[in-house]
Scaffold this motif. Sequence first.
Motif, PDB file in Angstrom:
ATOM      1  N   PRO A 139      31.112  61.723 -59.387  1.00  0.00           N
ATOM      2  CA  PRO A 139      31.705  61.449 -60.705  1.00  0.00           C
ATOM      3  C   PRO A 139      33.201  61.152 -60.603  1.00  0.00           C
ATOM      4  CG  PRO A 139      30.311  63.401 -60.795  1.00  0.00           C
ATOM      5  CD  PRO A 139      30.431  63.014 -59.346  1.00  0.00           C
ATOM      6  N   GLY A 140      33.638  60.200 -61.420  1.00  0.00           N
ATOM      7  CA  GLY A 140      35.042  59.835 -61.457  1.00  0.00           C
ATOM      8  C   GLY A 140      35.445  58.776 -60.443  1.00  0.00           C
ATOM      9  N   THR A 141      34.517  58.352 -59.599  1.00  0.00           N
ATOM     10  CA  THR A 141      34.812  57.329 -58.595  1.00  0.00           C
ATOM     11  C   THR A 141      35.092  56.000 -59.282  1.00  0.00           C
ATOM     12  OG1 THR A 141      33.358  58.416 -56.995  1.00  0.00           O
ATOM     13  CG2 THR A 141      33.913  56.120 -56.564  1.00  0.00           C
ATOM     14  N   THR A 142      36.114  55.298 -58.823  1.00  0.00           N
ATOM     15  CA  THR A 142      36.438  53.983 -59.371  1.00  0.00           C
ATOM     16  C   THR A 142      36.250  52.915 -58.295  1.00  0.00           C
ATOM     17  OG1 THR A 142      38.771  54.015 -58.715  1.00  0.00           O
ATOM     18  CG2 THR A 142      38.203  55.023 -60.864  1.00  0.00           C
ATOM     19  N   ALA A 143      36.223  51.672 -58.727  1.00  0.00           N
ATOM     20  CA  ALA A 143      36.118  50.555 -57.782  1.00  0.00           C
ATOM     21  C   ALA A 143      37.320  50.546 -56.839  1.00  0.00           C
ATOM     22  CB  ALA A 143      36.014  49.236 -58.541  1.00  0.00           C
ATOM     23  N   ASP A 144      38.507  50.830 -57.363  1.00  0.00           N
ATOM     24  CA  ASP A 144      39.696  50.911 -56.504  1.00  0.00           C
ATOM     25  C   ASP A 144      39.533  51.986 -55.434  1.00  0.00           C
ATOM     26  OD1 ASP A 144      41.413  48.861 -57.456  1.00  0.00           O
ATOM     27  OD2 ASP A 144      41.978  50.103 -59.170  1.00  0.00           O
ATOM     28  N   ASP A 145      38.936  53.122 -55.799  1.00  0.00           N
ATOM     29  CA  ASP A 145      38.688  54.191 -54.817  1.00  0.00           C
ATOM     30  C   ASP A 145      37.804  53.674 -53.691  1.00  0.00           C
ATOM     31  OD1 ASP A 145      40.038  55.939 -56.534  1.00  0.00           O
ATOM     32  OD2 ASP A 145      38.176  56.804 -57.345  1.00  0.00           O
ATOM     33  N   VAL A 146      36.755  52.980 -54.060  1.00  0.00           N
ATOM     34  CA  VAL A 146      35.796  52.486 -53.067  1.00  0.00           C
ATOM     35  C   VAL A 146      36.478  51.493 -52.127  1.00  0.00           C
ATOM     36  CG1 VAL A 146      33.629  51.235 -52.734  1.00  0.00           C
ATOM     37  CG2 VAL A 146      33.830  52.898 -54.592  1.00  0.00           C
ATOM     38  N   LEU A 147      37.277  50.587 -52.679  1.00  0.00           N
ATOM     39  CA  LEU A 147      37.980  49.621 -51.826  1.00  0.00           C
ATOM     40  C   LEU A 147      38.967  50.311 -50.904  1.00  0.00           C
ATOM     41  CD1 LEU A 147      38.575  46.631 -54.241  1.00  0.00           C
ATOM     42  CD2 LEU A 147      36.971  46.770 -52.320  1.00  0.00           C
ATOM     43  N   LEU A 148      39.635  51.327 -51.386  1.00  0.00           N
ATOM     44  CA  LEU A 148      40.570  52.070 -50.551  1.00  0.00           C
ATOM     45  C   LEU A 148      39.836  52.736 -49.384  1.00  0.00           C
ATOM     46  CD1 LEU A 148      43.512  52.978 -50.208  1.00  0.00           C
ATOM     47  CD2 LEU A 148      42.970  54.953 -51.638  1.00  0.00           C
ATOM     48  N   LEU A 149      38.670  53.291 -49.670  1.00  0.00           N
ATOM     49  CA  LEU A 149      37.876  53.926 -48.613  1.00  0.00           C
ATOM     50  C   LEU A 149      37.305  52.894 -47.634  1.00  0.00           C
ATOM     51  CD1 LEU A 149      35.964  56.519 -50.814  1.00  0.00           C
ATOM     52  CD2 LEU A 149      37.661  57.041 -49.038  1.00  0.00           C
ATOM     53  N   LEU A 150      36.955  51.737 -48.121  1.00  0.00           N
ATOM     54  CA  LEU A 150      36.368  50.694 -47.271  1.00  0.00           C
ATOM     55  C   LEU A 150      37.409  50.061 -46.355  1.00  0.00           C
ATOM     56  CD1 LEU A 150      33.634  49.217 -46.833  1.00  0.00           C
ATOM     57  CD2 LEU A 150      34.461  47.500 -48.448  1.00  0.00           C
ATOM     58  N   GLY A 151      38.659  50.019 -46.800  1.00  0.00           N
ATOM     59  CA  GLY A 151      39.730  49.333 -46.075  1.00  0.00           C
ATOM     60  C   GLY A 151      39.796  49.607 -44.580  1.00  0.00           C
ATOM     61  N   PRO A 152      39.807  50.865 -44.145  1.00  0.00           N
ATOM     62  CA  PRO A 152      39.908  51.112 -42.697  1.00  0.00           C
ATOM     63  C   PRO A 152      38.727  50.551 -41.891  1.00  0.00           C
ATOM     64  CG  PRO A 152      40.454  53.093 -43.930  1.00  0.00           C
ATOM     65  CD  PRO A 152      39.919  52.089 -44.925  1.00  0.00           C
ATOM     66  N   LEU A 153      37.579  50.413 -42.513  1.00  0.00           N
ATOM     67  CA  LEU A 153      36.421  49.890 -41.790  1.00  0.00           C
ATOM     68  C   LEU A 153      36.588  48.416 -41.426  1.00  0.00           C
ATOM     69  CD1 LEU A 153      33.447  51.634 -43.611  1.00  0.00           C
ATOM     70  CD2 LEU A 153      34.587  52.283 -41.487  1.00  0.00           C
ATOM     71  N   TRP A 154      37.464  47.712 -42.155  1.00  0.00           N
ATOM     72  CA  TRP A 154      37.728  46.315 -41.807  1.00  0.00           C
ATOM     73  C   TRP A 154      38.465  46.217 -40.484  1.00  0.00           C
ATOM     74  CZ3 TRP A 154      39.245  45.676 -47.492  1.00  0.00           C
ATOM     75  CH2 TRP A 154      38.159  45.169 -48.225  1.00  0.00           C
ATOM     76  N   ARG A 155      39.066  47.292 -40.040  1.00  0.00           N
ATOM     77  CA  ARG A 155      39.857  47.291 -38.804  1.00  0.00           C
ATOM     78  C   ARG A 155      39.028  47.617 -37.567  1.00  0.00           C
ATOM     79  NH1 ARG A 155      42.370  44.506 -41.417  1.00  0.00           N
ATOM     80  NH2 ARG A 155      43.921  45.167 -42.901  1.00  0.00           N
ATOM     81  N   VAL A 156      37.787  48.042 -37.744  1.00  0.00           N
ATOM     82  CA  VAL A 156      36.937  48.348 -36.599  1.00  0.00           C
ATOM     83  C   VAL A 156      36.652  47.040 -35.873  1.00  0.00           C
ATOM     84  CG1 VAL A 156      34.703  49.267 -35.874  1.00  0.00           C
ATOM     85  CG2 VAL A 156      35.946  50.351 -37.752  1.00  0.00           C
ATOM     86  N   GLY A 157      36.754  47.065 -34.560  1.00  0.00           N
ATOM     87  CA  GLY A 157      36.586  45.864 -33.738  1.00  0.00           C
ATOM     88  C   GLY A 157      35.205  45.242 -33.817  1.00  0.00           C
ATOM     89  N   THR A 158      35.016  44.188 -33.039  1.00  0.00           N
ATOM     90  CA  THR A 158      33.778  43.413 -33.127  1.00  0.00           C
ATOM     91  C   THR A 158      32.898  43.511 -31.885  1.00  0.00           C
ATOM     92  OG1 THR A 158      34.969  41.455 -32.359  1.00  0.00           O
ATOM     93  CG2 THR A 158      34.754  41.750 -34.752  1.00  0.00           C
ATOM     94  N   SER A 159      33.294  44.316 -30.890  1.00  0.00           N
ATOM     95  CA  SER A 159      32.409  44.481 -29.734  1.00  0.00           C
ATOM     96  C   SER A 159      31.148  45.213 -30.190  1.00  0.00           C
ATOM     97  CB  SER A 159      33.107  45.275 -28.631  1.00  0.00           C
ATOM     98  OG  SER A 159      33.203  46.641 -28.996  1.00  0.00           O
TER      99      SER A 159
END
Length: 182
Positions: A139-159
Motif C-alpha cells: 500500500p502507498g506504492t507509487t509509479a515513481d517509487d517503482v521507477l526508483l527501485l528499477l533504476g539500479p537494475l538498468w546498470r546490471v551488465g549484459t554477460s
Amino acid sequence: MRSDARFNRIRILEAAAEVLAVPGDTSLKSIARRAGVGQGTLYRHFPSRECLVLQVYGEEVEELVQAVPALLHSHCPPLALRAWLRRLLFIGRCTPEFADAMCAATDVLSEPCRSAYRPLLEALSALVVANEKGGTIVPGTTADDVLLLLGPLWRVGTSEAERARGDRLFDVLMRGLCPSDG
C-alpha cells in the motif's frame, strides 16, 4: 510551430537517433553538429538531454503505454506489472541513454521533458493502481517509487552471469512490491 522550427526539430531527433545508436561521443554538442543546428536551437526544442532522449525513444515509450490495457485484460495485475516492468527493464538495459533519461526524468522539471515522460508514468500508475485495488502491492506504492527501485537494475551488465543476476534481482524487486500476488 513554424515550418523551419518543425524542420529543425525533426533534424535534431534524426541526428540524435543516429548519434545515440553508436558508441562514442553522444554529447548534445555532437548531436547539434550532426543536425546542422546551433546548440541554442537544440536547447530551444529540448531543454535537457533527458528530454531529447525520451523523445528519440518515443516509439518504445508509446508501445509500453499501449501495452497496459492488453496486459491488464489478459493477466492478473501482478503478472501484468511484472511483464510491463520486464519490457521497460529490457529497453533500459539495451539503451543506456534511455535508462539514464528515465532515472533523471523525475528531477527534470521542464514541461517538454515532463510531457515526454508523463505517458510512461501514467501507464505505470495504471498498473500500480490495479495492483493496489487487488491488494497485491505494498500500500502507498507509487509509479515513481517503482521507477526508483528499477533504476539500479538498468546498470546490471549484459554477460550471461550478469543477466542471471539481473533476473534474480528483478524477482527480489517483484516479491518486495507484490508480496501477495493473489
